[in-house]
Design an enzyme around this catalytic site. Structure first.
Site, PDB file in Angstrom:
ATOM      1  N   TYR A 126       0.826  -1.214   0.000  1.00  0.00           N
ATOM      2  CA  TYR A 126       0.000   0.000   0.000  1.00  0.00           C
ATOM      3  C   TYR A 126       0.862   1.267   0.000  1.00  0.00           C
ATOM      4  O   TYR A 126       0.393   2.339   0.355  1.00  0.00           O
ATOM      5  CB  TYR A 126      -0.917   0.033   1.235  1.00  0.00           C
ATOM      6  CG  TYR A 126      -2.100  -0.918   1.184  1.00  0.00           C
ATOM      7  CD1 TYR A 126      -2.331  -1.748   0.097  1.00  0.00           C
ATOM      8  CD2 TYR A 126      -3.001  -0.971   2.241  1.00  0.00           C
ATOM      9  CE1 TYR A 126      -3.406  -2.619   0.074  1.00  0.00           C
ATOM     10  CE2 TYR A 126      -4.087  -1.830   2.222  1.00  0.00           C
ATOM     11  CZ  TYR A 126      -4.284  -2.656   1.138  1.00  0.00           C
ATOM     12  OH  TYR A 126      -5.362  -3.513   1.123  1.00  0.00           O
ATOM     13  N   LYS A 179       4.330 -14.121   5.051  1.00  0.00           N
ATOM     14  CA  LYS A 179       4.438 -15.075   3.954  1.00  0.00           C
ATOM     15  C   LYS A 179       5.907 -15.099   3.497  1.00  0.00           C
ATOM     16  O   LYS A 179       6.216 -14.924   2.316  1.00  0.00           O
ATOM     17  CB  LYS A 179       3.478 -14.639   2.834  1.00  0.00           C
ATOM     18  CG  LYS A 179       3.287 -15.639   1.711  1.00  0.00           C
ATOM     19  CD  LYS A 179       2.425 -16.830   2.075  1.00  0.00           C
ATOM     20  CE  LYS A 179       2.366 -17.782   0.883  1.00  0.00           C
ATOM     21  NZ  LYS A 179       1.761 -19.072   1.202  1.00  0.00           N
ATOM     22  N   ASP A 211      -1.624 -17.567   4.861  1.00  0.00           N
ATOM     23  CA  ASP A 211      -2.662 -18.406   4.254  1.00  0.00           C
ATOM     24  C   ASP A 211      -3.143 -19.467   5.250  1.00  0.00           C
ATOM     25  O   ASP A 211      -4.345 -19.693   5.409  1.00  0.00           O
ATOM     26  CB  ASP A 211      -2.197 -19.023   2.927  1.00  0.00           C
ATOM     27  CG  ASP A 211      -0.799 -19.615   2.978  1.00  0.00           C
ATOM     28  OD1 ASP A 211      -0.122 -19.482   4.020  1.00  0.00           O
ATOM     29  OD2 ASP A 211      -0.375 -20.225   1.981  1.00  0.00           O
ATOM     30  N   ASP A 235      -5.220  -5.779   6.621  1.00  0.00           N
ATOM     31  CA  ASP A 235      -6.488  -5.295   6.073  1.00  0.00           C
ATOM     32  C   ASP A 235      -7.431  -6.479   5.846  1.00  0.00           C
ATOM     33  O   ASP A 235      -8.575  -6.495   6.313  1.00  0.00           O
ATOM     34  CB  ASP A 235      -6.191  -4.557   4.761  1.00  0.00           C
ATOM     35  CG  ASP A 235      -7.366  -3.738   4.265  1.00  0.00           C
ATOM     36  OD1 ASP A 235      -8.390  -3.672   4.958  1.00  0.00           O
ATOM     37  OD2 ASP A 235      -7.255  -3.163   3.166  1.00  0.00           O
ATOM     38  N   ASP A 239     -10.731  -7.934   8.297  1.00  0.00           N
ATOM     39  CA  ASP A 239     -12.088  -8.008   7.736  1.00  0.00           C
ATOM     40  C   ASP A 239     -12.635  -9.435   7.844  1.00  0.00           C
ATOM     41  O   ASP A 239     -13.832  -9.636   8.070  1.00  0.00           O
ATOM     42  CB  ASP A 239     -12.104  -7.556   6.262  1.00  0.00           C
ATOM     43  CG  ASP A 239     -12.237  -6.037   6.113  1.00  0.00           C
ATOM     44  OD1 ASP A 239     -11.789  -5.312   7.018  1.00  0.00           O
ATOM     45  OD2 ASP A 239     -12.781  -5.584   5.093  1.00  0.00           O
TER      46      ASP A 239
HETATM   47 MG    MG Z   1     -10.367  -2.524   4.591  1.00  0.00          MG
END
Ligand code: MG
Ligand code: NAI
Length: 338
Positions: A126, A179, A211, A235, A239
């Site tokens: 990001y 990872k 994962d 992120d 969620d």
């Molecule tokens: Mg989000």
């Protein structure tokens, strides 16, 4: 002295849940001897401002947030990335704290869930380094620094040692999710720095591939408490955890820097219900509780949490939780308990 809080409602249900959170802050200020009151500075950001002025994040808003004691933000619509990424930078935020907790009375997929994600907040995928190299080819540069990884890890150690994790036990340690078996250089660096800091600090840390973590979390969330991870992983995984506890209407977050912070519900503008007065204010109110704790009003933050838990347990509840109450009715019930 009153604390200066910048308030940005933004778009959609931001305009409904942020006023609810402010009502709760006002109730706290009225009841608590420790709180001298709050100076609210209202500022604009989001789709509507962009339509009106050509920019989604006016310079005055950025400056107000950068100079405030703390900011309460609702949500922005299509312009979310243009608003929230610079605002996280404005407060110098290096960590995004995202607690995901199931509450009695709320129909959760996994009622035993009680996890706090500490997400790296400045880099990873990001960091904005995307390029279109040809008609066929686009690339993204994944940025990982030792300094940001170590800063996050130091914060995680403080967080655990201060008993701020789900169990409150200073010995509970944390899990670093990465990872590094595939992204050997970038996540390899992240993993090593985080585990090194934990070892230097004498904090228990174990690790999990992201994962595998995504499978194990829904199967048995009770094995995790504090989870340290990179930006994208944090992120997505937070969620996922929201889905385990009953939805986005419940999840608050804090973007914390060295001497400034911004608090926001994890959810967006919810265009499907915006304007109807039925949005769940819980995520925004719990964000205000995190803001209170950040400003040093730890007891008051806990009182807000307790009031919210009481209302979630006994009602009234909004539609997303199977009830039929309005945002205002839920907010009034929280204020009454305070
Ligand atoms: Mg989000
Ligand atoms: P969303 O979080 O706005 O909504 C997803 C679903 O959850 C919808 O069905 C919505 O009704 C429900 N929901 C969310 N919050 C709720 C609440 N407080 N009470 C009851 N139900 C709630 O995510 P979506 O639909 O992906 O995005 C909508 C807009 O929000 C987009 O324009 C997106 O860019 C923006 N967004 C902004 C964010 C921010 O400002 N930080 C974060 C996420 C999305």
């Amino acid at each position: 002295m009153a604390d200066e809080i910048v308030v940005i409602e933004g778009d959609g249900i931001g305009q409904e849940v942020v006023p609810a959170a402010v009502d709760v802050l006002d109730a706290v200020a009225a009841e608590s001897d420790a709180v001298d009151g709050f100076d609210y500075v209202e500022a604009d950001a989001g789709d509507a401002v962009e339509e009106a002025t050509g920019t989604a994040l006016p310079e005055e808003t950025y400056a107000a947030v950068a100079g405030a004691d703390a900011t309460l933000f609702g949500a922005a619509g299509e312009t979310a990335a243009d608003v929230i990424l610079p605002l996280r930078e404005a407060v110098g935020s290096f960590v995004n704290i995202r607690p995901a907790k199931a509450y009695p009375g709320v129909d959760a997929v996994r009622p035993e869930t009680d996890v706090v994600f500490l997400r790296e907040n400045t880099e990873g995928v990001y960091s904005g380094h995307e390029d279109r190299l040809s008609e066929d080819l686009s690339t993204l540069t994944r940025v990982v620094t030792s300094s940001a990884s170590r800063e996050l890890a130091e914060f995680a150690c403080d967080f655990v040692e201060d008993g701020r994790g789900p169990s409150g036990d200073p010995d509970e340690g944390f899990t670093v999710a990465h990872k590094a078996n595939v992204m050997r250089e970038t996540d390899g660096r992240f993993r090593k720095e985080v585990l090194d800091v934990a070892a230097e600090r004498g904090v228990d840390a174990d690790e999990e591939l992201i994962d595998a973590f995504a499978t194990k979390l829904p199967l048995d969330p009770s094995q995790y408490s504090v989870v340290v991870c990179g930006n994208l992983a944090g992120d997505l995984l937070s969620d996922l955890a929201a889905g385990l506890v009953g939805g986005l209407g419940l999840l608050p977050s804090a973007n914390v820097g060295h001497d400034n912070a911004l608090f926001e519900p994890v959810h967006g503008t919810a265009p499907d219900i915006a304007g109807e007065g039925v949005a769940n204010p819980t995520a925004a109110i719990l964000s205000a509780a995190m803001l209170l704790e950040y400003l040093g009003y730890v007891e008051e933050g806990q009182q807000v949490r307790d009031a919210v838990e009481g209302v979630l347990s006994d009602g009234p509840r909004t539609g997303d939780l199977g009830g039929s109450a309005t945002t205002e009715e839920v907010t009034d019930a929280v204020v009454e308990r305070l």
